[in-house]
Design an enzyme around this catalytic site. Structure first.
Site, mmCIF file in Angstrom:
data_model
loop_
_atom_site.group_PDB
_atom_site.id
_atom_site.type_symbol
_atom_site.label_atom_id
_atom_site.label_comp_id
_atom_site.label_asym_id
_atom_site.label_seq_id
_atom_site.Cartn_x
_atom_site.Cartn_y
_atom_site.Cartn_z
ATOM 1 N N LYS A 211 0.821 -0.858 0.299
ATOM 2 C CA LYS A 211 -0.203 0.175 0.082
ATOM 3 C C LYS A 211 1.063 1.211 0.124
ATOM 4 C CE LYS A 211 -1.644 3.165 2.188
ATOM 5 N NZ LYS A 211 -1.652 4.065 1.662
ATOM 6 N N GLY B 135 6.432 4.921 8.448
ATOM 7 C CA GLY B 135 6.027 6.511 8.518
ATOM 8 C C GLY B 135 6.005 7.155 9.395
ATOM 9 N N SER B 136 4.848 8.024 10.462
ATOM 10 C CA SER B 136 4.722 8.499 11.090
ATOM 11 C C SER B 136 4.589 8.079 12.577
ATOM 12 C CB SER B 136 3.938 10.127 11.621
ATOM 13 O OG SER B 136 2.837 9.398 11.620
ATOM 14 N N THR B 137 5.170 8.088 13.800
ATOM 15 C CA THR B 137 5.318 7.825 14.839
ATOM 16 C C THR B 137 3.595 6.949 15.288
ATOM 17 O OG1 THR B 137 6.996 7.984 15.824
ATOM 18 C CG2 THR B 137 6.208 7.456 17.400
ATOM 19 N N GLY C 227 2.033 4.757 12.952
ATOM 20 C CA GLY C 227 2.998 3.393 13.973
ATOM 21 C C GLY C 227 2.706 2.459 14.490
ATOM 22 N N GLU D 87 9.601 1.451 11.461
ATOM 23 C CA GLU D 87 10.528 2.522 10.981
ATOM 24 C C GLU D 87 9.567 3.945 11.219
ATOM 25 O OE1 GLU D 87 13.582 2.360 10.178
ATOM 26 O OE2 GLU D 87 13.447 -0.488 10.460
ATOM 27 N N GLU E 5 8.727 17.091 14.876
ATOM 28 C CA GLU E 5 9.829 16.236 13.396
ATOM 29 C C GLU E 5 8.530 17.032 12.998
ATOM 30 O OE1 GLU E 5 8.556 12.576 11.979
ATOM 31 O OE2 GLU E 5 10.570 12.312 11.132
HETATM 32 P P1 NAD Z 1 2.447 8.787 7.639
HETATM 33 O O1 NAD Z 1 2.678 7.979 8.983
HETATM 34 O O2 NAD Z 1 0.911 9.508 7.517
HETATM 35 O O3 NAD Z 1 1.915 7.376 5.889
HETATM 36 C C1 NAD Z 1 2.626 6.753 6.241
HETATM 37 C C2 NAD Z 1 2.213 5.611 5.383
HETATM 38 O O4 NAD Z 1 0.741 4.935 6.269
HETATM 39 C C3 NAD Z 1 1.663 6.036 4.156
HETATM 40 O O5 NAD Z 1 0.470 5.235 3.234
HETATM 41 C C4 NAD Z 1 -0.352 6.225 4.107
HETATM 42 O O6 NAD Z 1 -1.609 6.387 3.548
HETATM 43 C C5 NAD Z 1 -0.429 4.891 5.917
HETATM 44 N N1 NAD Z 1 -1.232 5.735 6.812
HETATM 45 C C6 NAD Z 1 -2.507 6.619 7.151
HETATM 46 N N2 NAD Z 1 -2.923 6.195 8.108
HETATM 47 C C7 NAD Z 1 -3.120 5.028 8.291
HETATM 48 C C8 NAD Z 1 -3.768 3.851 8.926
HETATM 49 N N3 NAD Z 1 -4.880 4.332 9.954
HETATM 50 N N4 NAD Z 1 -3.414 2.517 8.963
HETATM 51 C C9 NAD Z 1 -2.476 1.942 7.673
HETATM 52 N N5 NAD Z 1 -1.894 3.105 7.509
HETATM 53 C C10 NAD Z 1 -2.241 4.358 7.556
HETATM 54 O O7 NAD Z 1 3.249 9.317 7.506
HETATM 55 P P2 NAD Z 1 3.975 9.990 6.133
HETATM 56 O O8 NAD Z 1 3.502 11.813 6.522
HETATM 57 O O9 NAD Z 1 4.295 9.632 5.474
HETATM 58 O O10 NAD Z 1 5.603 10.310 6.691
HETATM 59 C C11 NAD Z 1 6.239 10.319 6.978
HETATM 60 C C12 NAD Z 1 6.846 10.487 8.304
HETATM 61 O O11 NAD Z 1 7.309 9.046 7.980
HETATM 62 C C13 NAD Z 1 7.702 10.739 9.182
HETATM 63 O O12 NAD Z 1 7.337 10.881 10.439
HETATM 64 C C14 NAD Z 1 8.842 9.916 9.428
HETATM 65 O O13 NAD Z 1 9.907 10.004 10.012
HETATM 66 C C15 NAD Z 1 8.808 9.084 8.458
HETATM 67 N N6 NAD Z 1 9.703 8.076 7.755
HETATM 68 C C16 NAD Z 1 10.602 6.717 8.784
HETATM 69 C C17 NAD Z 1 11.348 6.440 8.047
HETATM 70 C C18 NAD Z 1 12.046 5.350 8.587
HETATM 71 O O14 NAD Z 1 13.325 4.842 8.085
HETATM 72 N N7 NAD Z 1 12.428 5.448 9.855
HETATM 73 C C19 NAD Z 1 11.472 6.822 6.515
HETATM 74 C C20 NAD Z 1 11.176 7.394 5.719
HETATM 75 C C21 NAD Z 1 9.963 8.266 6.897
#
Ligand code: NAD
Length: 499
Positions: free
Chosen positions: A193, A246-248, A251, A268, A402
């Protein structure tokens, strides 16, 4: 709403020829509903195209296809054949790198050179690295001493089955490879996804997966919103493990969803990484390092060095040199050759970054350069100027949360114990940097920092062979290296009675 009559860039034709369907069971298929999501060129705010808004029903179809492919072919295919599919995919990415980089730049905004030399170059290396691993995944023989009788025992490292992969928008193509590479090498099948605002390169990936010879259903791609398609992946009982970047905040939700099905999750997450410059550092290198640590990919990097701690005696010189370099940055469309920084990914992200800078200034920080959105021709896009804040205190929002944008908080310190304590005073623990010519001091500080990766006289360096991941609220599990592979296998012990 007024119709957008601005001319499109010629490169947008690359987008027009992409499939706008879901990739399930080796075929491009329509989603269950007609709902779509608009995707924008962040440099202009123009609609690039629409993609299907997949739902739980689509995820369910994808899981069934992935399960069938796992049981019928992929897990029992000989490892060399699995490896060859990954190696062929790596070659196809190199052969199509120019087109893939242009798609990524149009969709995400980053300068084309970054898409080429960071995203695409690293992605093919990741698939190549894990293609090599497919034939090297092995268990152990164990010297067991049963209380009765005798036995021979060994372990096997077996795939989980169907892996749900959820990726963010900042490095869409590359971050996908960190999951697909090891998971496929180990014999798992995939439901991917992608992020809803940057799904385009994953549509091209579906085509390359088919061309590379992966059997039907081994990789399935469902575009859609996080709260619908993403949530469905996180909760699906037919998914054996979920790998999330994605975001904490999201997560935490992924972890909560796993409680019902008890599948393992790999997280991550975000970061607020400290970058420490000691007075004895080579300042030319430290300035360059601090600059790329925060401004590459417009600062939208999980491990961005967003808290710069500089020893007091060189603080003012660092600030002046960084401000001068930041003022040289050319904001523009990522496809224009003179652009050195593109737009942020979305209006939401631009508003978020602007809000943080305003909050920092209101709390008493000084904006040394930047601190505003793109103007004139850039105004319709989601640009934000590279920004340096000084006079930042550790308790300010800009130093704790962040921002995920081109905003650097520069702070000074007087001694090593103080800076280690301040660097560790964060809920995150993804990465950290140290700049010094005193190598024993560098190692001692590196061992005390609470971070999954520490760079000494370097920043943002990644290699397929070296694990990457977070301490504390930056997540658990590791991408890359052998540890990245282990996340996608489970150990089985086999005993053979010898009496
Ligand atoms: P996000 O958490 O908003 O989204 C990430 C993914 O999760 C997207 O595909 C989104 O559609 C999906 N998502 C959103 N809500 C969901 C839910 N309720 N259930 C399941 N999936 C859902 O993050 P973002 O804004 O896309 O990315 C930025 C974040 O990612 C930042 O916090 C960044 O630090 C982190 N990030 C971490 C790493 C790492 O390796 N640690 C690498 C890149 C980005």
């Amino acid at each position: 709403m007024a119709i957008d009559t601005r001319p499109r860039r010629p490169e947008a034709a690359l987008i027009d020829r992409l499939p706008r369907q879901l990739f399930i069971g080796g075929h491009w298929v329509d989603a269950e509903t007609d709902a779509t999501i608009e995707t924008f060129d962040p440099a202009t705010g123009q609609v690039l195209t629409t993609i299907p808004a997949g739902t739980a029903a689509d995820v369910d179809r994808a899981v069934r296809a992935a399960r069938a492919a796992f049981e019928d072919i992929w897990r029992d295919l000989n490892p060399s054949a699995r490896g060859r599919c990954l190696l062929r995919l790596a070659d196809l990415i190199d052969e199509n790198a120019e087109e893939l980089a242009a798609i990524e730049t149009l969709d995400v905004g980053k300068p084309l050179t970054e898409s080429q030399y960071i995203d695409m170059a690293m992605t093919s290396e990741v698939y190549r690295y894990y293609g090599g691993w497919a034939t090297k995944i092995h268990g152990q023989t164990l010297p067991v001493s049963p209380v009765v009788g005798s036995a021979f025992a060994y372990t096997r490292r077996e795939p989980y089955g169907v892996v749900g992969c959820i990726v963010p928008w900042n490095f869409p193509f590359f971050l996908t490879s960190l999951k697909l590479g090891p998971a496929l090498a180990a014999g798992n099948t995939i439901v991917l996804k992608p992020a809803e605002n940057t799904s385009l390169s994953s549509l091209r990936l579906g085509e390359l997966i088919a061309e590379a010879g992966f059997p039907d259903g081994v990789v399935n791609i469902v575009t859609g919103l996080g709260r619908e398609a993403g949530q469905a992946v996180a909760e699906h009982p037919g998914i054996d493990t979920v790998s999330f970047t994605g975001s904490t905040a999201t997560g935490r939700g992924i972890l909560q969803a796993s409680v019902k099905t008890l599948h393992p999750v790999h997280l991550e997450l975000g970061g607020k990484s400290p970058n420490i410059v000691l007075a004895d550092a080579n300042l030319d290198d430290a300035v360059q390092g601090a600059f790329t640590a925060i401004f590459v990919n417009q600062g939208q990097v999980c491990c961005a060095g967003s808290r710069l701690y500089v020893e007091s005696s060189v603080h003012e010189e660092m600030v002046e040199r960084l401000a001068a370099e930041a003022e040289e940055i050319v904001l523009g469309h990522g496809l224009d050759s003179d652009t050195t920084m593109g737009p942020l990914v979305s209006r939401v992200q631009q508003d978020r970054v602007a809000g943080y800078v305003e909050a920092g200034i209101a709390a008493g920080a000084t904006c040394r350069t930047g601190g505003g959105r793109g103007e004139g021709d850039l105004a319709p896009g989601y640009f934000y100027k590279p920004t340096l804040l000084t006079g930042v205190r550790d308790d300010m929002k800009v130093a704790r949360e962040e921002i995920f944008g081109p905003v650097l908080s520069v702070m000074s310190f007087d001694d090593v114990d103080e800076v280690v304590r301040r660097a560790n005073d964060t809920s995150y623990g993804l990465a950290a940097g140290i700049w010094t010519q005193n190598i024993s001091k560098a190692h001692r500080i590196a061992h005390r920092l609470q971070a999954g990766t520490v760079w000494i006289n370097a920043y943002n360096m990644l290699d397929p062979a070296a694990p990457f991941g977070g301490f504390k609220e930056s997540g658990f599990g590791r991408d890359l290296g052998e540890e990245g592979l282990n996340a996608y296998t489970q150990t089985k012990t086999v005993y053979i009675g010898l009496d």
